[in-house]
Scaffold this motif. Sequence first.
Motif, PDB file in Angstrom:
ATOM      1  N   ASP A   1       4.369   0.117  10.710  1.00 45.61           N
ATOM      2  CA  ASP A   1       3.308  -0.889  10.638  1.00 45.61           C
ATOM      3  C   ASP A   1       3.719  -2.244  11.185  1.00 45.61           C
ATOM      4  O   ASP A   1       2.998  -3.219  11.038  1.00 45.61           O
TER       5      ASP A   1
ATOM      6  N   ARG B   1     -11.531   0.934  15.616  1.00 45.66           N
ATOM      7  CA  ARG B   1     -10.568   1.824  14.945  1.00 45.66           C
ATOM      8  C   ARG B   1     -10.579   3.215  15.571  1.00 45.66           C
ATOM      9  O   ARG B   1     -10.109   4.160  14.990  1.00 45.66           O
TER      10      ARG B   1
ATOM     11  N   GLN C   1      -8.587  -0.843   3.401  1.00 46.52           N
ATOM     12  CA  GLN C   1      -7.356  -0.192   2.984  1.00 46.52           C
ATOM     13  C   GLN C   1      -7.108  -0.364   1.498  1.00 46.52           C
ATOM     14  O   GLN C   1      -6.553   0.493   0.849  1.00 46.52           O
ATOM     15  N   PHE C   2      -7.498  -1.514   0.986  1.00 47.24           N
ATOM     16  CA  PHE C   2      -7.198  -1.803  -0.409  1.00 47.24           C
ATOM     17  C   PHE C   2      -8.459  -1.714  -1.253  1.00 47.24           C
ATOM     18  O   PHE C   2      -9.535  -2.070  -0.816  1.00 47.24           O
TER      19      PHE C   2
ATOM     20  N   TYR D   1      -3.538  10.113   5.423  1.00 45.58           N
ATOM     21  CA  TYR D   1      -3.798   9.417   6.677  1.00 45.58           C
ATOM     22  C   TYR D   1      -5.122   8.660   6.627  1.00 45.58           C
ATOM     23  O   TYR D   1      -5.294   7.645   7.275  1.00 45.58           O
ATOM     24  N   ASN D   2      -6.066   9.192   5.826  1.00 45.92           N
ATOM     25  CA  ASN D   2      -7.376   8.546   5.744  1.00 45.92           C
ATOM     26  C   ASN D   2      -7.277   7.092   5.332  1.00 45.92           C
ATOM     27  O   ASN D   2      -8.112   6.287   5.689  1.00 45.92           O
ATOM     28  N   GLN D   3      -6.231   6.773   4.566  1.00 50.65           N
ATOM     29  CA  GLN D   3      -6.111   5.399   4.098  1.00 50.65           C
ATOM     30  C   GLN D   3      -5.967   4.427   5.261  1.00 50.65           C
ATOM     31  O   GLN D   3      -6.381   3.290   5.176  1.00 50.65           O
ATOM     32  N   ASP D   4      -5.333   4.887   6.354  1.00 47.00           N
ATOM     33  CA  ASP D   4      -5.205   4.016   7.521  1.00 47.00           C
ATOM     34  C   ASP D   4      -6.452   4.039   8.385  1.00 47.00           C
ATOM     35  O   ASP D   4      -6.668   3.159   9.202  1.00 47.00           O
TER      36      ASP D   4
ATOM     37  N   ASP E   1      -9.638   4.494   7.091  1.00 46.04           N
ATOM     38  CA  ASP E   1     -10.778   3.929   6.384  1.00 46.04           C
ATOM     39  C   ASP E   1     -11.033   2.467   6.734  1.00 46.04           C
ATOM     40  O   ASP E   1     -10.145   1.753   7.186  1.00 46.04           O
TER      41      ASP E   1
ATOM     42  N   ASP F   1     -10.156  -4.991  -1.471  1.00 47.14           N
ATOM     43  CA  ASP F   1     -11.020  -5.333  -0.334  1.00 47.14           C
ATOM     44  C   ASP F   1     -12.425  -4.823  -0.572  1.00 47.14           C
ATOM     45  O   ASP F   1     -13.405  -5.511  -0.326  1.00 47.14           O
TER      46      ASP F   1
ATOM     47  N   LEU G   1       0.855  -1.174   0.000  1.00 49.63           N
ATOM     48  CA  LEU G   1       0.000   0.000   0.000  1.00 49.63           C
ATOM     49  C   LEU G   1       0.894   1.227   0.000  1.00 49.63           C
ATOM     50  O   LEU G   1       1.715   1.400   0.895  1.00 49.63           O
TER      51      LEU G   1
ATOM     52  N   ARG H   1       0.941   4.824   0.688  1.00 54.78           N
ATOM     53  CA  ARG H   1       0.013   5.730   1.362  1.00 54.78           C
ATOM     54  C   ARG H   1       0.276   7.165   0.958  1.00 54.78           C
ATOM     55  O   ARG H   1       1.423   7.610   0.896  1.00 54.78           O
TER      56      ARG H   1
END
Lengths: 358, 252, 292
Positions: B146, A191, A17-18, A9-12, A14, A21, A4, A6
């Motif tokens: 991570d 989360r 992530q993918f 930050y929104n990607q973490d 949400d 998915d 991924l 990045r």
Amino acid sequence: MRFLFRTDYNQDIDLFQFRLDRFWYGMLFASLATAPLWLDDYWISQVTYVAGFSISVLGLMLLAGFTGQVSLGHAAFVGIGAYAEAILMQRGVPFPISLILAGVLSGLIGAVIGLPALRLVGIYLAIATFAFVIIVQEVLTRWESLTGGNNGLRVPELTLFGLAIDQDWKFYYVTIVVAVLCFLGVVNVLRSPTGRAFIAIRDSEIAAQSLGVHLARYKTMAFALSAAITGIGGGLFAHKAGYLSPESFGLIGSINLLVAVLVGGIGSVHGAVFGAAFIAVLPQIIALLKDLLPDALAHQPGLEAGVFGLILVLTILFEPLGIYGRYRKLLFYVSIFPLYKRATFKRQKSYTRTERVH
Amino acid sequence: MSFFAVENLSVRFGGIRAVDDVSFAVEQGEVFTIIGPNGAGKTTIFNLISRIYEPTGGRILFQGVDITHLPAHAVTQRGIARTFQNIELFANATVLQNLLLGRHTHRSTTLFEEVLFLPSVRRAERAHRRKVEEVIDFLDLQAHRDSLIAGLPYGVRKVVELARALCTEPKLLLLDEPSSGLNVEETEDMVFWIRDIKRLLGITVIMVEHDMSLVSKVSDRVLALNYGKPIALGAPGEVQRHPEVVRAYLGE
Amino acid sequence: MVEFVQLTVNGIAIGCIYALVALGFVLIYKATETVNFAQGDLMMLGAFIAYSCIALWGLPYLVGILIAVAVLAAVGTGLDRIVLRPVVGQPTFAIVMLTIGIGTMFRAGASMTPGWGTETYSFATPYSGSTLRFGTVVIAAEHMTIILATIGLCAGLFAFFRFTKLGVAMQASSQNQLAAYYMGIPVKTMFSLIWGISAGVAAVAGILMAPISLVDINMGFIGLKAFPAAVLGGFGSIPGAIVGGLIIGVIEALAGFYLPAGFKDTAAYIVLLVVLFVRPHGLFGQMARKKV
């Protein structure tokens, strides 16, 4: 192997992530939504059972898998939720509200039991909750004016906004919607700061406290939330079963929930679904196998319990992360094929972890 | 009035006086080190400050407020963060999650908002993340963001724990043996970081440490303890040469 | 008054059984910090083996008992070797579930064993039916045997842990594994032996209980009442477990008579909850905390 890159930050933050998915979960929802069109009633009823039961398992997962508190008493919350739902409906409370109230009642009782229970560590908590389930079962048996005692309690037929939910596929949709909402709620909590505080308590109470986590408050919160979700599962169970009697909500029920958590994969939300499916499917697989086994063995009443115990023992010994853990390994194996090494997931040697001061 | 002060602090475990009538004061912006042989009561003082143990006597004052009887979680809210001798990280969580937990005292959202994941939660999460990234940059932890703690080498875990403490935005930082288990190079890094924490972030540091070269490089003042009692206080060099201290370490 | 004394004596007899099972929990817990939920099922197994020896194969009573205890001791040792040792260091939760799984398998196994099955068996003893009279109080011989055997067994165990080298080595291993290991004590073997002793004690409890409760595969559930007993005693204390067992036995006997129906089976648990909420570590337990 997926990587991924990045950029935000929104990607973490949400849910997914993918992109892939999103696609797969979209497919899952699409197939759930259209299931009654291409599955017969038997399978719809099975899926309904798994979805409903997975809510209760999810409740326990939040407590045992994410907060690290063992409860042998969760069948009591299923029972409280189920009886509350049935009794509220009898008294004419309309459906979505009755289910919410059943959840709230379970949650409140969970908080009351959790409040003193948080001073208890490890095994003391397990045994206190064990006492709790036995007492609740006795109360359900003896409070005949309310619960019908051993004669059982008939659950009124479900109506939703004046619409009778009288067919399997209708109840299927009700269950799926409730289940999706519950799972979404739990994932959202996990989360955000509250969920992280739960994980902190699970991994190190001392460190959590030193970071300003109010242990008592968060443990009570975890207990209440967990009990409420399990209670909502119980409310749906009431409608699925149509008829309640106290013996469904004893120690064995609690153990079933715990087995679902462990076999499904402790510490993962997916594990709740896998575990619920396992509990639903196992008796049927055994029933099928019975035809293949020699007569002397096939007609043993203890067969099912024995297989159940065996799978539990084998899971803990060889795959502590359960079905979900196995599934992750499989995915990983496929994604980096042919470079998989057994050592990647080799467990580190661990030593007795003591809670005692010498 | 001192920034942080301990007055006549004592604790007994059974018949043993682990900390016996200890008093000291720390000024703002100082690096104050506590040394002493094993079992002298150094870590116990930290555990008393962060309220893991209940003192049997004495007071702890922070910015003029008595914090002796605050609950443990409230001490952090006042701006005191700590690390642990044997590392207490959340082993089954990622570095990022660990650091975000350091932001717990700055939590602004309610459970209700979080269940629904309202935009306010997302906004707060982004703000926490920005703060965490500052600390990651400060301590060069980018590569490990991570990773699960359980898979990290000891030296990195030590830094992660320091980072987690910094994420709480403390006014006072308690470091329990920051160099234990680190190799020479990592210890050198630790010297720089402690200096930077003092100079760039303006955080007051109280430290328990065995490595005398690290102590003399970073400390402004040193307190030596033996059997729970203070035996010397002063500049690092002075304390190191103090006859009582020499005797405590080498015996009669 | 006579009634009260009579109930108390009966309660003490049942309490002795709880105490013996609780003793097994505590021995294992002290050594390995594992709570063995299969303890009641070990007890069931012991009773069944003694039943087979005596009723099915016609062996003398005492020989049957000895065989049952020996077999169970071997089972206990084997359990530790094969199943428990690989999970050392896993969370409590996993280990609790592991022992629950083992218990389930034992029950299932017993139900599938030819000659045992799911039926209930009575178990004749040489002293069945006789009673002892103390003034107006009548004590059944079965109850008296339980009490005497428990006293004997506890005295024996006490002497073993106190005066034999092996016993002291076991205590040392329980208190501090590392120190014991450095002193040259084979800690792992000690743990296996402790499991053996616990299982043996469970077998004795099962055999003593058989005449008053009959033998069936679910008799192990009575062992669950030993949890409140062990917790009351603080879970780490052997005298505590025995006192806890007696308290639970007596409370249950009295509650069954003086309180409305439903309290007989829950009294023990209500007492347990009350005690835990007042003293989170049991009546005799100490506050334990992780060191940082």
